[in-house]
Design a protein around this motif. Structure first.
Motif, mmCIF file in Angstrom:
data_model
loop_
_atom_site.group_PDB
_atom_site.id
_atom_site.type_symbol
_atom_site.label_atom_id
_atom_site.label_comp_id
_atom_site.label_asym_id
_atom_site.label_seq_id
_atom_site.Cartn_x
_atom_site.Cartn_y
_atom_site.Cartn_z
ATOM 1 N N UNK A 122 1.249 -8.287 2.280
ATOM 2 C CA UNK A 122 2.429 -9.364 2.101
ATOM 3 C C UNK A 122 1.923 -10.096 0.829
ATOM 4 N N UNK A 123 2.924 -10.443 0.208
ATOM 5 C CA UNK A 123 2.739 -10.976 -1.188
ATOM 6 C C UNK A 123 3.723 -12.292 -1.509
ATOM 7 N N UNK A 156 3.156 -3.848 -15.652
ATOM 8 C CA UNK A 156 2.749 -2.679 -15.008
ATOM 9 C C UNK A 156 1.917 -2.912 -13.716
ATOM 10 N N UNK A 157 1.052 -3.968 -13.703
ATOM 11 C CA UNK A 157 0.429 -4.349 -12.323
ATOM 12 C C UNK A 157 1.251 -4.864 -11.172
ATOM 13 N N UNK A 158 2.205 -5.901 -11.605
ATOM 14 C CA UNK A 158 3.110 -6.387 -10.896
ATOM 15 C C UNK A 158 4.009 -5.413 -10.163
ATOM 16 N N UNK A 195 1.846 -3.349 -7.646
ATOM 17 C CA UNK A 195 1.623 -4.430 -6.417
ATOM 18 C C UNK A 195 2.903 -4.574 -5.527
ATOM 19 N N UNK A 196 4.223 -4.894 -6.169
ATOM 20 C CA UNK A 196 5.291 -4.815 -5.440
ATOM 21 C C UNK A 196 5.667 -3.310 -4.670
ATOM 22 N N UNK A 197 5.255 -2.432 -5.251
ATOM 23 C CA UNK A 197 5.619 -1.080 -4.568
ATOM 24 C C UNK A 197 4.630 -0.963 -3.473
ATOM 25 N N UNK A 198 3.419 -1.533 -3.352
ATOM 26 C CA UNK A 198 2.314 -1.443 -2.415
ATOM 27 C C UNK A 198 2.784 -2.511 -1.125
ATOM 28 N N UNK A 221 14.043 -7.593 -13.666
ATOM 29 C CA UNK A 221 13.079 -6.958 -14.233
ATOM 30 C C UNK A 221 12.729 -5.886 -13.454
ATOM 31 N N UNK A 222 12.809 -5.774 -12.118
ATOM 32 C CA UNK A 222 12.197 -4.506 -11.284
ATOM 33 C C UNK A 222 13.025 -4.034 -10.092
ATOM 34 N N UNK A 223 14.521 -4.454 -10.073
ATOM 35 C CA UNK A 223 15.467 -3.950 -9.456
ATOM 36 C C UNK A 223 15.217 -3.985 -7.910
ATOM 37 N N UNK A 224 14.145 -4.688 -7.502
ATOM 38 C CA UNK A 224 13.762 -4.765 -6.159
ATOM 39 C C UNK A 224 14.337 -6.029 -5.611
#
Length: 333
Positions: A102-103, A127-129, A132-135, A153-156
């Motif tokens: 969780x983040x 890229x790293x974010x 991390x969001x995917x994980x 920015x990420x579509x999430x």
């Protein structure tokens, strides 16, 4: 259940995410006496970490966050440790960590202002974010504004949970016993207005200082106190020394809350905030606030403060003058 809480954002120089981390630890320790918690921490942040009950233990490492090395070194150091959940109070965690993750994402400043970070740093951050969001199983964020940025920015959006930031108990409108002693210790006399932030461009110390320069001759006894900004950095930002701007650098919460309680008003015209905790803390201390009409700040301030265009020093100055001359409005805020 065993939870691994990554408190490595807490280090020598306190900032918003570090303070958020500490307050979350304090809050969890008050409500959870059953689960086992291991707090991953840096030795250099030890003095700021709270005392915790018996179901909490500290595991100190020398691997700071936000570096490429943490993705290998932290999982290696934790290889013999069992835990069910890994929680990161910030936007990057070791990608090869075990367990459910969780983040919390507080803001996307490097993507919103890439010119302040450079191409390579902004590219690495994105890229790293993204990885991390995917994980992560769930992503907490602190405002609707930041949630919208995450989606932009990420579509999430399905994983995102909005939990606004709160104010720690030390920020109160009740006058502290040490308030006057703190003012003397810092060589500050009333009346003054206050800026709480740092030297980073998005905090917009420059336009706050320019606004004070515009109005200072109309209020000969008024000072401008800058908490979180050193004299050296102020000179770099403004290019000159402005009379009656008092730069006090990094201060403790106790000193900041005392300064807020005794100020005429606070001016914090950030270009962007993921939340804007200092603005909320100022209001909690009974300090009238002038802030920006951008990002999360209208969400945080609502009708309890005055909002201005952060790019316009004259507009900031006019708002300060109007509020200084309106005792009724200032008392209401």
């Amino acid at each position: 259940m065993k939870v691994l809480f990554d408190a490595r954002p807490v280090h020598k120089r306190m900032h918003g995410i570090a303070r958020h981390t500490i307050e979350i630890l304090k809050a969890i320790s008050k409500i959870d006496s059953e689960n086992k918690w291991t707090v991953l921490a840096l030795e250099e942040g030890k003095e700021h970490l709270p005392k915790l009950p018996e179901n909490f233990e500290f595991f100190f490492v020398k691997v700071p966050p936000y570096t490429p090395f943490e993705h290998i070194l932290i999982p290696y150091l934790l290889r013999k440790m069992y835990y069910d959940i890994f929680y990161s109070p910030t936007y990057i965690f070791p990608l090869f960590i075990k367990g459910r993750v969780f983040m919390t994402i507080h803001d996307l400043i490097p993507l919103t202002f890439p010119e302040n970070y450079g191409f390579f740093k902004s590219t690495y951050y994105k890229k790293i974010l993204s990885l991390c969001m995917r994980r992560a199983e769930k992503i907490f964020t602190v405002s609707k504004s930041t949630a919208m940025d995450i989606e932009r920015f990420f579509g999430e959006k399905d994983k995102v949970i909005i939990i606004p930031t709160g104010v720690s108990e030390g920020f109160s409108a009740v006058k502290g016993e040490r308030d006057e002693d703190i003012l003397k210790e810092l060589s500050i006399s009333k009346p003054y207005i206050i800026f709480v932030g740092n030297e980073r461009p998005h905090k917009n110390f420059l336009n706050a200082a320019r606004a004070f320069e515009i109005l200072k001759d109309r209020f000969p006894s008024l000072k401008f106190v800058a908490a979180g900004v050193s004299e050296e950095n102020a000179l770099k930002i403004t290019g000159k020394k402005i009379e009656r701007i008092l730069c006090k650098g990094d201060l403790s919460d106790e000193k900041i809350s005392a300064l807020l309680r005794n100020a005429e008003l606070a001016v914090m015209p950030s270009f962007y905030e993921g939340f804007g905790l200092p603005v909320l803390e100022a209001m909690a201390c009974g300090c009238p606030v002038i802030t920006s009409n951008t990002s999360s700040l209208p969400e945080v301030v609502g009708s309890a403060g005055i909002m201005v265009n952060p790019s316009n020093p004259s507009e900031i100055a006019e708002a300060i003058v109007a509020l200084l001359r309106d005792d009724e409005k200032r008392n209401k805020l």
